[in-house]
Structures are given as C-alpha cells and as structure tokens.
Scaffold this active site. Structure first.
Site, short mmCIF file in Angstrom:
data_model
loop_
_atom_site.label_atom_id
_atom_site.label_comp_id
_atom_site.label_asym_id
_atom_site.label_seq_id
_atom_site.Cartn_x
_atom_site.Cartn_y
_atom_site.Cartn_z
N GLY A 205 20.65 9.09 -36.18
CA GLY A 205 21.77 8.41 -35.24
C GLY A 205 22.01 7.04 -35.56
N GLN B 34 26.03 -0.96 -34.23
CA GLN B 34 25.01 -1.33 -35.31
C GLN B 34 25.75 -1.59 -36.60
OE1 GLN B 34 22.73 2.61 -34.42
NE2 GLN B 34 21.13 1.30 -35.19
N CYS C 185 14.43 2.62 -34.91
CA CYS C 185 15.73 2.49 -35.05
C CYS C 185 16.22 1.66 -36.34
CB CYS C 185 16.12 1.53 -33.88
SG CYS C 185 17.97 0.95 -33.84
N LEU C 186 17.41 2.20 -36.71
CA LEU C 186 17.87 1.58 -38.21
C LEU C 186 18.21 -0.11 -37.92
CD1 LEU C 186 20.28 4.29 -39.13
CD2 LEU C 186 17.99 3.84 -40.24
N HIS D 8 19.11 7.39 -27.18
CA HIS D 8 18.86 6.05 -27.96
C HIS D 8 20.28 5.68 -28.30
CE1 HIS D 8 16.61 3.89 -31.24
NE2 HIS D 8 17.93 3.85 -31.44
N GLU D 9 21.09 6.44 -28.85
CA GLU D 9 22.21 5.98 -29.42
C GLU D 9 23.35 5.37 -27.92
OE1 GLU D 9 22.61 5.36 -32.38
OE2 GLU D 9 20.62 6.62 -32.95
N HIS E 251 22.59 2.02 -27.13
CA HIS E 251 23.25 1.02 -28.00
C HIS E 251 24.72 0.55 -27.57
CE1 HIS E 251 20.50 0.35 -31.22
NE2 HIS E 251 20.30 1.70 -31.64
NI NI Z 1 18.82 2.52 -32.77
#
Ligand code: NI
Length: 154
Positions: A47, A52, A91-92, A133-134, A137
C-alpha cells in the site's frame, strides 16, 4: 507514468492532514498511475498513500498481488469496522521497522475510483489492515503511533 520518491518519517509532510480531491481529472489520474507504479517498484510494499510521495491529497493505492490487482481509493471513508485483529506492520516511509498494531478485523470502505465512480468494498485480514494503515496516512498518522509493545528496528 513515472515513479515518485517516497519520503520518510523525518519529513513533516507525513504528519499533515491530506485534503479531499475536489475533481478527479487527468492530473489526479496521473498521480494515481504514478502511485501504482511507485508501489510496484518497491520490494514488498502492499500500500502507498499520496502523502508518502509528498502529495497531500486523500488518495491511496493497495495491491495484494491477487486477482483484484491494484485498487485506487480516492476520498476514502471507512464506514464500518468490526472486531479486532493484530498484525505485524511496516511502512515504506519507516524503512527497516516493524511492530504489532491492533486494527478492525473487518471493515467496509467507500471511495471513488480514478473514473470518479463511487464504490464500496468489504475487507478483512491483511487487506483490512492495509486499508486502515493507508487511511491513517491521510490524517498524518503513522503505524509507529499505534504499535503495541516494541517497535522492532533492523
Ligand atoms: Ni505506511
């Protein structure tokens, strides 16, 4: 299409609240396509949210690498939450760190697709966790805020 640079947690942009998309036009569709390409270029991301890649708009993309393919959510709203589950999350934007987070076991989400069409989707297991989670953000919330116990760093 192009890949975009993924910012990391020292960047204050990740803590801002993203704004609703007012009009789903070609520029928004390009952002969505770039986000899918950026997600696919990562090693194991499932995701990616617009903040991000430095864009404070309410958009995220999810890909469980199953038959559904990549799913784009524009102006998403989680309209139902049921039960609880715990998963190990990463998380990225927080590379090399993992931790256990409690999320709803099942959710229903409503969003628009890149054609501007409203859709609703039910999700459970890892997909539900990923969507929550997304969605966090978009409100400037990172999984590290919600970790139960220790954040494990590589
Ligand atoms: Ni994330």
């Amino acid at each position: 299409m192009a890949t975009r640079t993924i910012i990391t947690d020292e960047d204050p942009l990740l803590r801002k609240r993203s704004r609703e998309v007012i009009e789903i036009d070609d520029r928004i569709r390009e952002i969505c396509a770039d986000m899918v390409e950026t997600l696919h270029a990562t090693d194991n991301g499932i995701g990616l949210a617009a903040p991000q890649v430095g864009i404070l708009k309410r958009i995220f993309v999810v890909d469980m690498y199953d038959d559904n393919g990549p799913i784009v959510f524009i102006n998403p709203e989680i309209i139902e939450k049921k039960g609880k589950q715990r998963n190990q999350e990463g998380c990225l934007s927080v590379p090399g760190s993992w931790g256990e987070v409690e999320r709803p076991a099942r959710i229903k989400v409503r969003a628009r697709n890149p054609h501007g069409e409203l859709f609703e989707m039910e999700a459970s297991e890892l997909l539900a966790t990923c969507i929550c989670h997304e969605n966090d953000h978009l409100d400037g919330v990172l999984f590290t805020d919600k970790v139960i116990g220790e954040l494990v760093t590589e």
